[in-house]
Design a protein around this motif. Structure first.
Motif, PDB file in Angstrom:
ATOM      1  N   ILE A 164       0.845  -1.194   0.000  1.00 42.43           N
ATOM      2  CA  ILE A 164       0.000   0.000   0.000  1.00 42.43           C
ATOM      3  C   ILE A 164       0.877   1.240   0.000  1.00 42.43           C
ATOM      4  CG2 ILE A 164      -1.581   1.283   1.513  1.00 42.43           C
ATOM      5  CD1 ILE A 164      -2.568  -1.566   2.452  1.00 42.43           C
ATOM      6  N   ASN A 165       0.516   2.253  -0.775  1.00 41.78           N
ATOM      7  CA  ASN A 165       1.288   3.495  -0.664  1.00 41.78           C
ATOM      8  C   ASN A 165       0.402   4.695  -0.319  1.00 41.78           C
ATOM      9  OD1 ASN A 165       0.382   4.795  -2.997  1.00 41.78           O
ATOM     10  ND2 ASN A 165       1.989   3.878  -4.253  1.00 41.78           N
ATOM     11  N   ILE A 166       1.055   5.737   0.150  1.00 34.29           N
ATOM     12  CA  ILE A 166       0.298   6.891   0.648  1.00 34.29           C
ATOM     13  C   ILE A 166      -0.379   7.654  -0.484  1.00 34.29           C
ATOM     14  CG2 ILE A 166       0.473   9.119   1.857  1.00 34.29           C
ATOM     15  CD1 ILE A 166       2.630   7.978   3.611  1.00 34.29           C
ATOM     16  N   ILE A 192     -10.693   4.939   5.708  1.00 39.50           N
ATOM     17  CA  ILE A 192      -9.286   5.170   6.047  1.00 39.50           C
ATOM     18  C   ILE A 192      -8.659   6.126   5.022  1.00 39.50           C
ATOM     19  CG2 ILE A 192      -7.005   4.060   6.155  1.00 39.50           C
ATOM     20  CD1 ILE A 192      -8.426   1.584   7.386  1.00 39.50           C
ATOM     21  N   LEU A 196      -7.281   9.929   5.706  1.00 37.52           N
ATOM     22  CA  LEU A 196      -5.913  10.305   5.330  1.00 37.52           C
ATOM     23  C   LEU A 196      -5.927  11.578   4.484  1.00 37.52           C
ATOM     24  CD1 LEU A 196      -3.036   8.882   5.588  1.00 37.52           C
ATOM     25  CD2 LEU A 196      -3.396   8.169   3.216  1.00 37.52           C
ATOM     26  N   GLN A 199      -6.667  14.743   6.343  1.00 39.54           N
ATOM     27  CA  GLN A 199      -5.527  15.210   7.127  1.00 39.54           C
ATOM     28  C   GLN A 199      -4.455  15.847   6.238  1.00 39.54           C
ATOM     29  OE1 GLN A 199      -4.414  12.090   9.757  1.00 39.54           O
ATOM     30  NE2 GLN A 199      -3.454  13.459  11.239  1.00 39.54           N
ATOM     31  N   ASN A 211       5.729  12.366   6.181  1.00 40.48           N
ATOM     32  CA  ASN A 211       5.417  10.971   6.495  1.00 40.48           C
ATOM     33  C   ASN A 211       6.382  10.002   5.832  1.00 40.48           C
ATOM     34  OD1 ASN A 211       2.941  10.345   8.204  1.00 40.48           O
ATOM     35  ND2 ASN A 211       2.289  12.079   6.965  1.00 40.48           N
ATOM     36  N   ASP A 212       7.420  10.615   5.229  1.00 41.84           N
ATOM     37  CA  ASP A 212       8.475   9.729   4.745  1.00 41.84           C
ATOM     38  C   ASP A 212       7.968   8.731   3.713  1.00 41.84           C
ATOM     39  OD1 ASP A 212      11.098   9.763   5.323  1.00 41.84           O
ATOM     40  OD2 ASP A 212      11.031   8.398   7.008  1.00 41.84           O
ATOM     41  N   SER A 214       7.458   6.288   0.942  1.00 38.54           N
ATOM     42  CA  SER A 214       8.551   5.568   0.293  1.00 38.54           C
ATOM     43  C   SER A 214       8.742   6.028  -1.149  1.00 38.54           C
ATOM     44  CB  SER A 214       8.293   4.071   0.336  1.00 38.54           C
ATOM     45  OG  SER A 214       7.030   3.791  -0.212  1.00 38.54           O
TER      46      SER A 214
ATOM     47  N   TYR B  17       7.298  -2.797  10.262  1.00 37.03           N
ATOM     48  CA  TYR B  17       6.338  -2.779   9.160  1.00 37.03           C
ATOM     49  C   TYR B  17       4.929  -2.968   9.710  1.00 37.03           C
ATOM     50  CZ  TYR B  17      10.181  -3.390   5.861  1.00 37.03           C
ATOM     51  OH  TYR B  17      11.326  -3.219   5.132  1.00 37.03           O
ATOM     52  N   LEU B  20      -1.572  -4.478   6.721  1.00 35.01           N
ATOM     53  CA  LEU B  20      -2.961  -4.151   7.030  1.00 35.01           C
ATOM     54  C   LEU B  20      -3.963  -5.265   6.722  1.00 35.01           C
ATOM     55  CD1 LEU B  20      -3.057  -0.367   5.963  1.00 35.01           C
ATOM     56  CD2 LEU B  20      -2.965  -1.293   8.279  1.00 35.01           C
ATOM     57  N   SER B 169      -6.264  -1.321  12.184  1.00 32.52           N
ATOM     58  CA  SER B 169      -5.336  -0.307  11.674  1.00 32.52           C
ATOM     59  C   SER B 169      -5.040   0.739  12.743  1.00 32.52           C
ATOM     60  CB  SER B 169      -5.924   0.378  10.433  1.00 32.52           C
ATOM     61  OG  SER B 169      -6.319  -0.570   9.468  1.00 32.52           O
ATOM     62  N   ASN B 186      10.284   2.149   6.672  1.00 33.92           N
ATOM     63  CA  ASN B 186      10.148   2.492   5.255  1.00 33.92           C
ATOM     64  C   ASN B 186       8.898   1.771   4.795  1.00 33.92           C
ATOM     65  OD1 ASN B 186      10.434   3.233   2.637  1.00 33.92           O
ATOM     66  ND2 ASN B 186      12.044   1.743   2.176  1.00 33.92           N
ATOM     67  N   ASP B 188       4.799   2.708   4.046  1.00 37.48           N
ATOM     68  CA  ASP B 188       3.685   3.657   3.966  1.00 37.48           C
ATOM     69  C   ASP B 188       2.499   3.222   4.828  1.00 37.48           C
ATOM     70  OD1 ASP B 188       5.315   4.970   2.201  1.00 37.48           O
ATOM     71  OD2 ASP B 188       3.765   5.267   0.678  1.00 37.48           O
ATOM     72  N   ALA B 189       2.277   1.922   4.903  1.00 40.70           N
ATOM     73  CA  ALA B 189       1.122   1.438   5.683  1.00 40.70           C
ATOM     74  C   ALA B 189       1.253   1.851   7.155  1.00 40.70           C
ATOM     75  CB  ALA B 189       0.985  -0.070   5.561  1.00 40.70           C
ATOM     76  N   HIS B 191       2.719   4.570   8.232  1.00 38.04           N
ATOM     77  CA  HIS B 191       2.398   6.002   8.313  1.00 38.04           C
ATOM     78  C   HIS B 191       0.891   6.239   8.186  1.00 38.04           C
ATOM     79  CE1 HIS B 191       6.554   7.191   8.404  1.00 38.04           C
ATOM     80  NE2 HIS B 191       6.820   6.474   7.328  1.00 38.04           N
ATOM     81  N   ILE B 192       0.256   5.459   7.318  1.00 42.76           N
ATOM     82  CA  ILE B 192      -1.198   5.589   7.155  1.00 42.76           C
ATOM     83  C   ILE B 192      -1.891   5.226   8.472  1.00 42.76           C
ATOM     84  CG2 ILE B 192      -3.219   4.582   6.005  1.00 42.76           C
ATOM     85  CD1 ILE B 192      -1.461   4.377   3.438  1.00 42.76           C
ATOM     86  N   SER B 195      -1.283   7.965  11.080  1.00 40.89           N
ATOM     87  CA  SER B 195      -2.074   9.150  10.766  1.00 40.89           C
ATOM     88  C   SER B 195      -3.535   8.935  11.174  1.00 40.89           C
ATOM     89  CB  SER B 195      -1.937   9.417   9.261  1.00 40.89           C
ATOM     90  OG  SER B 195      -2.932  10.275   8.815  1.00 40.89           O
TER      91      SER B 195
END
Lengths: 253, 253
Positions: A164-166, A192, A196, A199, A211-212, A214, B17, B20, B169, B186, B188-189, B191-192, B195
């Motif tokens: 999953i990516n942001i 979700i 996101l 925010q 949020n770094d 990737s 890591y 999810l 989550s 590293n 994203d999940a 960070h999600i 958040s």
């Protein structure tokens, strides 16, 4: 009685789902849905830009070899990157900035991407009613079309090698925020994604950076901050990329 | 030179890591990691409660049949629900409130759950270094243990039939928020999830309700609001459920 009618109204609405990774697509009823393929950095942003600037079509393929093969057999521009550079044997890269109108108008772009193209073909194989591509650059066109169609929708994020990516989740959230009143939602992933987006929406670039993300790192390592800014800007290339006959063309809104 | 040492420090940290959905677990290097199984409503909350209240062990099994089979062959309490009711052939349900100290102390609880148990067995098959279970009820114990171990971590959410859910989550996000400075991330999940937690933490119950969380509905339909409130409260059963010899026991922090 009012509750009864509210219930009827609710049941009349089509349903909206968000699928945050291609590896989860099999959990959704693709067959009766419009699938929105989302690959913000940068496949679906580049697709919107090329079509907005007059490209006749964009043909997404999943390998450099297929891209080169098509390049030899039809009049087209071949494009794609591997490890941040134009792939050997191809002509152009993945940046929207490479496809201004005076270059791309009237031409066919054959674009090789990995995550986005694979997802698009998965949706095709599973018999999606319709496939379109979404990016912030054509957010309004996508939303307008989905509301008009009154059909079930799956917002399908390409992610990165099934993770999953942001940025793809953010775009799904933006769509949810815009059109949710027209759909029934029983989908935590949609909530979700929306949360996101709420925010992040005031400064998505900073959100990715802080949020770094990737992918943010993957691209800024190649000096592509300007590209990221561009890909996060709404409605700069507001067309509807619509998949038909193995290619994406500008669809009717 | 300072940058150099910062880089060294960064590389020294274990990695964290968040996964999810169980369907994504194969994307992570389970073999060299502690896996935290998360199934907030309600398996891992009930497990923490039973162990906190003195249960000798909790044996998680994935079917009513196995639960009944163990019930016949050893001295234990069998528990599990299907469709919101105690499953036929079993004795008790999935609520923490069914396992006060004066009932559960010194006993073995055989608990059948679907999503959480399946995920735990996946982590086991893939050779996880260690498996523990996490819930808000034992948030601090989990965080304290993970920081102490200095080992790679996968926060693994059970979700619902492979779909991502909000409450699992949220818990992953709570762990990330608490321990991220001790890990390299590293992901994203993660960070999600963080958040999401930051947005929800002041009133998670209202967050689940206002975001129409699918599981919230599933449980409130059965009149279990009190259970949900309980499962969202931090550190009420602050033990470390640790998997060894096919059972969860209280682990050393």
């Amino acid at each position: 009685m009012e509750a009864f009618f509210n219930r009827i109204r609710l049941m009349d609405k089509p349903v909206l789902y968000t699928c945050l990774s291609p590896a989860l697509l099999n959990l959704y009823n693709v067959k009766n849905s419009i699938v929105v393929v989302i690959d913000i950095l940068r496949a679906t942003s580049t697709i919107a830009t090329a079509l907005y600037n007059g490209a006749k079509a964009v043909i997404p393929v999943d390998s450099v070899e297929k891209c080169m093969h098509l390049g030899k057999n039809m009049e087209c521009i071949t494009a794609g990157e591997r490890d941040g550079k134009v792939a050997e044997g191809l002509q152009y890269g993945n940046s929207s900035f490479e496809y201004p109108r005076d270059f791309i108008e009237g031409k066919i772009l054959v674009l090789t991407t990995t995550n986005g193209t694979r997802l698009l073909h998965m949706a095709l194989t599973k018999g999606a009613t319709e496939i379109i591509t979404g990016s912030f650059l054509n957010l309004s066109a996508v939303c307008q079309h989905l509301v008009k169609m009154k059909t079930n929708v799956i917002l399908a994020c390409a992610g990165w090698k099934d993770k999953i990516n942001i940025e793809d989740s953010l775009f799904a959230g933006a769509v949810v925020a815009n059109i949710k009143s027209h759909f029934e939602m029983n989908c935590d992933a949609s909530h979700i994604a929306e949360s996101l987006y709420e925010q992040a929406k005031d400064n998505m670039f900073e959100f990715l950076k802080s949020n770094d993300a990737s992918h943010y790192h993957r691209l800024t390592d190649f000096g592509l901050e300007k590209d990221i800014h561009h890909c996060l800007t709404e409605d700069l290339a507001n067309v509807l990329p619509y998949y038909v006959d193995e290619r994406l063309v500008v669809g009717k809104l």
